[in-house]
Design a protein around this motif. Structure first.
Motif, PDB file in Angstrom:
ATOM      1  N   LEU A  30       0.794  -1.231   0.000  1.00 28.92           N
ATOM      2  CA  LEU A  30       0.000   0.000   0.000  1.00 28.92           C
ATOM      3  C   LEU A  30       0.826   1.281   0.000  1.00 28.92           C
ATOM      4  CD1 LEU A  30      -2.929  -0.910   2.441  1.00 28.92           C
ATOM      5  CD2 LEU A  30      -2.758  -1.318  -0.014  1.00 28.92           C
ATOM      6  N   GLU A  31       1.990   1.325   0.678  1.00 28.35           N
ATOM      7  CA  GLU A  31       2.702   2.591   0.817  1.00 28.35           C
ATOM      8  C   GLU A  31       3.287   3.082  -0.511  1.00 28.35           C
ATOM      9  OE1 GLU A  31       4.118   2.647   5.511  1.00 28.35           O
ATOM     10  OE2 GLU A  31       5.618   2.717   3.916  1.00 28.35           O
ATOM     11  N   ALA A  34       0.477   4.511  -2.521  1.00 33.79           N
ATOM     12  CA  ALA A  34      -0.087   5.733  -1.946  1.00 33.79           C
ATOM     13  C   ALA A  34       0.823   6.932  -2.200  1.00 33.79           C
ATOM     14  CB  ALA A  34      -0.320   5.545  -0.453  1.00 33.79           C
ATOM     15  N   ILE A  35       2.128   6.720  -2.090  1.00 26.73           N
ATOM     16  CA  ILE A  35       3.081   7.796  -2.364  1.00 26.73           C
ATOM     17  C   ILE A  35       2.995   8.200  -3.831  1.00 26.73           C
ATOM     18  CG2 ILE A  35       5.545   8.342  -2.506  1.00 26.73           C
ATOM     19  CD1 ILE A  35       5.870   6.377  -0.076  1.00 26.73           C
ATOM     20  N   HIS A  36       2.983   7.199  -4.699  1.00 20.87           N
ATOM     21  CA  HIS A  36       2.865   7.471  -6.139  1.00 20.87           C
ATOM     22  C   HIS A  36       1.613   8.302  -6.431  1.00 20.87           C
ATOM     23  CE1 HIS A  36       2.618   6.496 -10.523  1.00 20.87           C
ATOM     24  NE2 HIS A  36       1.318   6.580 -10.244  1.00 20.87           N
ATOM     25  N   LEU A  37       0.471   7.896  -5.879  1.00 17.79           N
ATOM     26  CA  LEU A  37      -0.780   8.598  -6.154  1.00 17.79           C
ATOM     27  C   LEU A  37      -0.701  10.053  -5.720  1.00 17.79           C
ATOM     28  CD1 LEU A  37      -3.371   5.859  -5.117  1.00 17.79           C
ATOM     29  CD2 LEU A  37      -3.002   6.739  -7.427  1.00 17.79           C
ATOM     30  N   ARG A  38      -0.138  10.294  -4.561  1.00 18.83           N
ATOM     31  CA  ARG A  38      -0.081  11.664  -4.069  1.00 18.83           C
ATOM     32  C   ARG A  38       0.841  12.519  -4.939  1.00 18.83           C
ATOM     33  NH1 ARG A  38       0.838  13.271   2.247  1.00 18.83           N
ATOM     34  NH2 ARG A  38      -0.758  11.639   2.456  1.00 18.83           N
ATOM     35  N   VAL A  39       1.977  11.953  -5.337  1.00 18.08           N
ATOM     36  CA  VAL A  39       2.912  12.711  -6.174  1.00 18.08           C
ATOM     37  C   VAL A  39       2.319  12.952  -7.557  1.00 18.08           C
ATOM     38  CG1 VAL A  39       5.183  12.649  -7.282  1.00 18.08           C
ATOM     39  CG2 VAL A  39       4.930  11.934  -4.895  1.00 18.08           C
ATOM     40  N   ILE A 135       4.392  -5.542  -4.695  1.00 17.02           N
ATOM     41  CA  ILE A 135       3.628  -4.296  -4.571  1.00 17.02           C
ATOM     42  C   ILE A 135       2.131  -4.582  -4.620  1.00 17.02           C
ATOM     43  CG2 ILE A 135       3.230  -2.000  -5.517  1.00 17.02           C
ATOM     44  CD1 ILE A 135       6.037  -2.157  -6.742  1.00 17.02           C
ATOM     45  N   GLN A 136       1.448  -4.278  -3.519  1.00 24.80           N
ATOM     46  CA  GLN A 136      -0.020  -4.331  -3.480  1.00 24.80           C
ATOM     47  C   GLN A 136      -0.515  -2.894  -3.437  1.00 24.80           C
ATOM     48  OE1 GLN A 136      -1.971  -7.223  -1.035  1.00 24.80           O
ATOM     49  NE2 GLN A 136      -3.823  -6.002  -0.795  1.00 24.80           N
ATOM     50  N   HIS A 137      -1.426  -2.552  -4.357  1.00 25.34           N
ATOM     51  CA  HIS A 137      -1.788  -1.161  -4.575  1.00 25.34           C
ATOM     52  C   HIS A 137      -2.988  -0.700  -3.754  1.00 25.34           C
ATOM     53  CE1 HIS A 137       0.515  -2.519  -8.057  1.00 25.34           C
ATOM     54  NE2 HIS A 137       0.839  -1.263  -8.276  1.00 25.34           N
ATOM     55  N   TRP A 138      -3.993  -1.556  -3.631  1.00 24.97           N
ATOM     56  CA  TRP A 138      -5.233  -1.184  -2.950  1.00 24.97           C
ATOM     57  C   TRP A 138      -5.573  -2.253  -1.914  1.00 24.97           C
ATOM     58  CZ3 TRP A 138      -7.094   3.600  -3.988  1.00 24.97           C
ATOM     59  CH2 TRP A 138      -6.700   4.198  -5.171  1.00 24.97           C
ATOM     60  N   VAL A 139      -6.316  -1.836  -0.887  1.00 25.45           N
ATOM     61  CA  VAL A 139      -6.579  -2.704   0.274  1.00 25.45           C
ATOM     62  C   VAL A 139      -7.206  -4.031  -0.133  1.00 25.45           C
ATOM     63  CG1 VAL A 139      -7.887  -2.923   2.422  1.00 25.45           C
ATOM     64  CG2 VAL A 139      -6.764  -0.766   1.875  1.00 25.45           C
ATOM     65  N   LYS A 140      -8.168  -3.996  -1.048  1.00 26.16           N
ATOM     66  CA  LYS A 140      -8.900  -5.205  -1.405  1.00 26.16           C
ATOM     67  C   LYS A 140      -8.267  -5.973  -2.557  1.00 26.16           C
ATOM     68  CE  LYS A 140     -13.355  -3.333   0.186  1.00 26.16           C
ATOM     69  NZ  LYS A 140     -14.736  -2.964  -0.212  1.00 26.16           N
ATOM     70  N   GLU A 590     -11.088   3.265  -2.707  1.00 22.93           N
ATOM     71  CA  GLU A 590     -10.949   4.263  -1.643  1.00 22.93           C
ATOM     72  C   GLU A 590      -9.559   4.134  -1.026  1.00 22.93           C
ATOM     73  OE1 GLU A 590     -14.132   3.422   1.034  1.00 22.93           O
ATOM     74  OE2 GLU A 590     -15.670   4.328  -0.248  1.00 22.93           O
ATOM     75  N   LYS A 591      -8.955   5.276  -0.723  1.00 20.52           N
ATOM     76  CA  LYS A 591      -7.635   5.266  -0.100  1.00 20.52           C
ATOM     77  C   LYS A 591      -7.749   4.765   1.340  1.00 20.52           C
ATOM     78  CE  LYS A 591      -5.712   8.990  -2.920  1.00 20.52           C
ATOM     79  NZ  LYS A 591      -5.098  10.343  -2.920  1.00 20.52           N
ATOM     80  N   ASP A 592      -6.656   4.146   1.803  1.00 16.85           N
ATOM     81  CA  ASP A 592      -6.599   3.607   3.157  1.00 16.85           C
ATOM     82  C   ASP A 592      -6.112   4.690   4.122  1.00 16.85           C
ATOM     83  OD1 ASP A 592      -6.518   1.497   5.188  1.00 16.85           O
ATOM     84  OD2 ASP A 592      -4.342   1.741   5.061  1.00 16.85           O
ATOM     85  N   PRO A 593      -6.929   5.113   5.096  1.00 16.00           N
ATOM     86  CA  PRO A 593      -6.549   6.228   5.989  1.00 16.00           C
ATOM     87  C   PRO A 593      -5.253   5.974   6.749  1.00 16.00           C
ATOM     88  CG  PRO A 593      -8.888   5.741   6.196  1.00 16.00           C
ATOM     89  CD  PRO A 593      -8.298   4.650   5.362  1.00 16.00           C
ATOM     90  N   SER A 594      -5.039   4.751   7.226  1.00 12.14           N
ATOM     91  CA  SER A 594      -3.836   4.481   8.008  1.00 12.14           C
ATOM     92  C   SER A 594      -2.586   4.578   7.136  1.00 12.14           C
ATOM     93  CB  SER A 594      -3.919   3.093   8.662  1.00 12.14           C
ATOM     94  OG  SER A 594      -4.002   2.076   7.685  1.00 12.14           O
ATOM     95  N   THR A 595      -2.687   4.142   5.882  1.00  8.30           N
ATOM     96  CA  THR A 595      -1.548   4.256   4.976  1.00  8.30           C
ATOM     97  C   THR A 595      -1.257   5.721   4.656  1.00  8.30           C
ATOM     98  OG1 THR A 595      -2.065   2.110   3.984  1.00  8.30           O
ATOM     99  CG2 THR A 595      -0.627   3.569   2.731  1.00  8.30           C
ATOM    100  N   GLU A 596      -2.298   6.494   4.438  1.00  9.15           N
ATOM    101  CA  GLU A 596      -2.121   7.923   4.174  1.00  9.15           C
ATOM    102  C   GLU A 596      -1.392   8.594   5.330  1.00  9.15           C
ATOM    103  OE1 GLU A 596      -2.946   9.589   1.238  1.00  9.15           O
ATOM    104  OE2 GLU A 596      -3.204   7.509   0.597  1.00  9.15           O
TER     105      GLU A 596
END
Length: 612
Positions: A30-31, A34-39, A135-140, A590-596
């Motif tokens: 997930l991390e 998540a970093i990629h998406l934000r950048v 690399i796992q991208h999304w929670v589900k 949906e983004k994972d709050p804890s990962t964010e």
């Protein structure tokens, strides 16, 4: 610049401030995603992760994150590739201007793949699947996936690289029922060359040999997504775009790219499938678990100091949007040249690409007729829906403009032009019980659903409203909170969709017979029923995503004062699209709050991504 490796490209980007190294340890679960998406959302640089938890290999992402960066990477070859495509469409031009096109002919020499006698670069070491960054991208997601693979197969009847297929089909490395290090999942969709190859192998009862290349010169990744005509080898395109011949060898009967960072070889046996997925995909929803071919792993290779490239897909726009923009930059005029009368075509990324296609064509069939109505446009529409991946389009809007002023790339203006002219009594054409995109769950089964063509031509027949008509608030339609989306387009909320049997009451409620009500809605062309009208009306992208990803045309289009005449459906009032979430739809991403929260450390002062 002709890059001979992925690292050469990344070092070049770094010199010009287009890449950031991330030295902190980052979890591939997930991390990284998540970093990629934000950048990416910030329009940021390419990323090189130097410390991936659980793997000795580095990882890179957002390489093609902007069109500008993609054009920079191919700055020395892009013009030649564009000219080659132009010459294919107009071969007489080469004869008329041989001197001007001499450099293009030299560039074409790079198209011929080169069998490399030196295979050491990619064969530096043999590794296991579990050595690769998981690399796992999304929670589900069902496990770890490869998101920038180059999947290579050959035609069993015409072996060899010149008749091979290179495609970007997602690969599941772990999870579900796969035997660790021995099996991986191979997911491919409709209208893909690999399907032709597997079908031929199956008929002979033989396994299909598959090679998966990851990394290497960036032109190889672009070649894997380039929609080339059947029979043209993607490896030839990779050579021209990269300015360097595609180098390869054979190991144990498998083709191996000697410039790749990683190579996975294996076989796919007839009728050997296992559950693959879920996977957070580019429509903005999860593609669910379905049986897809399982690949028996033969060997896995990595070059010295290999880099694992990846991307993240989700609700568009994402990095794959830039792929699409680059493809259009390279070959934007090729498809119209293949379809007579077609001037422009635009697969709308914000709607997930395949759900929505906008087109501008010609209308030349009956210039002697005083009444203007679609004729040639319908011929063009049928041609579009029978052409390659364009055939996966679910909604096709098509119009003609005698003044050549309308364009598909100004979406609000295009929709206004069409909606001012479309006659819902004659201009709606359904294709029922047909194939749709594998990733689209709006239909009634995997790959199953319907299509609709909206063909508009002629003089303006309505003025579109620029505010919500009072009648939509005053009369009880059974729906609420009307919001103006665009001129002539209103979003309204409905109760939670329960099922099509229960929905018949909704259809009856909207199918008003009162001519006075229809007159009061004369400036409304389209009503979108949804779960959240405020969200749909907030942005153009929200409207495009909700409306066209959540509708199965044959089931979810109706209207006010409808009729069926000789099997043709139409309506006298506004058209209605039911874009509420249905029980059979795949869940949205949906983004994972804890990962964010966890990745925030990289964006704070002292972190590698501070100031992004």
């Amino acid at each position: 610049m002709a890059y001979n490796s992925l690292e050469a490209c990344l070092l070049d980007l770094e010199k010009t401030g287009q890449l950031i190294r991330i030295k902190e340890e980052v979890d591939p679960y997930l991390e990284l995603a998540a970093i990629h998406l934000r950048v990416y959302e910030a329009g940021g640089p390419a990323l090189l992760f130097e410390n991936v938890k659980g793997s000795k290999y580095r990882a890179a992402s957002n390489i093609f994150g902007t069109l500008e960066r993609s054009k920079y990477i191919f700055r020395d070859t892009l013009a030649s590739v564009q000219q080659l495509i132009e010459l294919k469409n107009d071969p007489i031009k080469a004869i008329k201007h041989p001197i001007n096109n001499f450099s293009t002919a030299l560039a074409a020499l790079k198209a011929l793949p080169l069998k490399d006698p030196f295979s050491k670069p990619v064969l530096f070491e043999e590794i296991n699947i579990t050595d690769i960054p998981q690399i796992q991208h999304w929670v589900k997601d069902g496990g770890a996936f490869v998101t920038l693979p180059q999947v290579y197969t050959e035609d069993i009847d015409k072996p060899g690289i010149m008749n091979a297929n290179l495609g970007m089909y997602r690969i599941q490395l772990s999870g579900n029922e796969y035997e660790i290090n021995k099996e991986i999942g191979l997911h491919y969709q409709l209208h893909r060359g690999i399907g032709v190859h597997q079908n031929k192998a199956n008929k002979k009862g033989q396994p299909l040999k598959v090679s998966i290349f990851v990394g290497g010169p960036p032109s190889h990744s672009v070649a894997a997504v380039m929609p080339l005509p059947e029979g043209i080898s993607e490896m030839t395109f990779a050579g021209v775009l990269g300015g360097r011949r595609f180098r390869y060898t054979y190991i144990d009967g498998y083709c191996v790219s000697t410039d790749a960072d990683f190579v996975i070889t294996g076989e796919v046996y007839p009728n050997d499938n296992k559950p693959e997925g879920p996977f957070g995909d580019h429509l903005g929803y999860y593609s669910l678990t379905h049986p897809f071919p399982v690949m028996k792993v033969h060997k896995v290779f990595a070059k010295k100091n290999a880099i694992w490239p990846f991307t993240v897909v989700g609700r568009p726009p994402q990095e794959d949007t830039s792929f699409g923009q680059l493809i259009h930059e390279i070959a934007g005029g090729a498809i119209p040249n293949e379809i007579p009368g077609l001037k422009e075509v635009h697969a709308v990324d914000a709607a997930g690409v395949h759900p929505l296609l906008l087109a501008v064509g010609s209308e030349r069939y009956t210039p002697y007729m005083p009444t203007k109505q679609p004729a040639e446009l319908l011929t063009i529409a049928n041609h579009v829906l029978g052409t390659g991946q364009l055939s996966l389009a679910k909604f096709l809007f098509i119009t003609a403009d005698d003044d050549n002023k309308v364009t598909t790339h100004n979406i609000p203006a295009y929709l206004q032009y069409v909606l001012e002219r479309i006659d819902w009594r004659r201009d709606v054409h359904f294709y029922t019980n047909t194939t749709i995109d594998t990733l689209d769950y709006s239909g009634n089964g995997l790959n199953m659903g319907s299509k609709v063509v909206f063909a508009a031509y002629g003089n303006k027949i309505r003025t579109l409203c620029t505010r919500v008509p009072e009648v939509l608030s005053d009369i009880n339609f059974g729906f609420r909170n009307p919001k103006l989306v665009l001129p002539g387009i209103i979003a309204m909320e409905g109760d939670k969709f329960k099922g099509y049997e229960e929905n018949k009451m909704d259809r009856t409620g909207m199918n008003l017979q009162h001519s006075s009500t229809i007159e009061n809605l004369s400036e409304v062309a389209l009503i979108v029923l949804c779960d959240d009208a405020n969200f749909v009306a907030e942005t153009l992208n929200n409207f495009l995503w909700v409306t066209f990803t959540r509708c199965n045309p044959s089931h979810d289009i109706f209207g006010i004062d409808t009729f069926t005449e000789n099997k043709h459906w139409g309506c006298n009032g506004p058209l209605i699209i039911d874009a509420r979430i249905k029980p059979h739809h795949a869940p949205p991403l949906e983004k994972d709050p804890s990962t964010e929260k966890n990745i925030q450390r990289l964006f704070e002062k002292g972190g590698s991504l501070y100031r992004i």
